[in-house]
Design a protein around this motif. Structure first.
Motif, PDB file in Angstrom:
ATOM      1  N   HIS A  90       0.832  -1.201   0.000  1.00  0.00           N
ATOM      2  CA  HIS A  90       0.000   0.000   0.000  1.00  0.00           C
ATOM      3  C   HIS A  90       0.866   1.251   0.000  1.00  0.00           C
ATOM      4  O   HIS A  90       2.013   1.226   0.438  1.00  0.00           O
ATOM      5  CB  HIS A  90      -0.935   0.009   1.215  1.00  0.00           C
ATOM      6  CG  HIS A  90      -0.198  -0.009   2.519  1.00  0.00           C
ATOM      7  ND1 HIS A  90       0.291  -1.181   3.076  1.00  0.00           N
ATOM      8  CD2 HIS A  90       0.149   0.979   3.371  1.00  0.00           C
ATOM      9  CE1 HIS A  90       0.909  -0.903   4.208  1.00  0.00           C
ATOM     10  NE2 HIS A  90       0.842   0.403   4.415  1.00  0.00           N
TER      11      HIS A  90
ATOM     12  N   SER B 218       2.092   4.572   1.449  1.00  0.00           N
ATOM     13  CA  SER B 218       2.226   4.993   2.843  1.00  0.00           C
ATOM     14  C   SER B 218       2.796   6.400   2.886  1.00  0.00           C
ATOM     15  O   SER B 218       3.916   6.641   2.438  1.00  0.00           O
ATOM     16  CB  SER B 218       3.150   4.015   3.577  1.00  0.00           C
ATOM     17  OG  SER B 218       3.288   4.368   4.913  1.00  0.00           O
TER      18      SER B 218
ATOM     19  N   ILE C  35      -0.591   0.522  -7.844  1.00  0.00           N
ATOM     20  CA  ILE C  35      -0.709   1.786  -7.136  1.00  0.00           C
ATOM     21  C   ILE C  35      -0.621   2.882  -8.185  1.00  0.00           C
ATOM     22  O   ILE C  35       0.410   3.079  -8.817  1.00  0.00           O
ATOM     23  CB  ILE C  35       0.370   1.918  -6.047  1.00  0.00           C
ATOM     24  CG1 ILE C  35       0.167   0.813  -5.007  1.00  0.00           C
ATOM     25  CG2 ILE C  35       0.332   3.308  -5.409  1.00  0.00           C
ATOM     26  CD1 ILE C  35       1.153   0.766  -3.893  1.00  0.00           C
TER      27      ILE C  35
END
Length: 131
Positions: free
Chosen positions: A26, A28, A125
């Motif tokens: 993910h 961050s 992403i």
């Protein structure tokens, strides 16, 4: 992965089960400038009882190539361990996490050690900025 206690007096309840889980990579974003705009993947190994030793290493792959690998983290006499791997986010890339750990069970358990592995799903992403 399960280890059972063997020998005289061992009960069916003398079982330790351990599981390793690699979480989804993910984006961050942290306030600390050194840690801004990172892709992070975490993993944990959890056992139903304390074990003699746990170790874990986590790797982050970008588009199928190793992008960051953590150091090996270990502890003794516990039932859980976690580790992460993080590196600069590059947008519109596919990231996957991998983890590998070794569980050393207490004396009298069979098997005495076991290697565990897990892989996250791949995620794309699309943006590396906080929305």
């Amino acid at each position: 992965m399960t280890s059972k206690k063997t020998g005289t007096g061992a009960k069916s309840a003398d079982v330790i089960t351990c599981k390793i889980t690699t979480h989804l990579p993910h984006y961050s974003h942290h306030a600390d400038a050194d840690n801004r705009h990172m892709v992070n993947v975490t993993a944990t190994t959890t056992c139903t009882k304390k074990v003699a030793r746990l170790s874990i290493r986590v790797a982050l792959y970008k588009n199928g190539n190793l992008y960051k690998q953590s150091s090996v983290k270990s502890n003794t006499g516990r039932n859980k361990i976690g580790q992460n791997a993080a590196r600069r986010c590059v947008k519109k890339q596919k990231y996957t996490g991998y983890s590998k750990g070794v569980v050393t069970f207490p004396a009298g358990y069979t098997p005495h050690t076991k290697t565990v592995r897990d892989e996250s799903k791949s995620v794309t992403i699309n943006a590396c900025k906080k929305k």
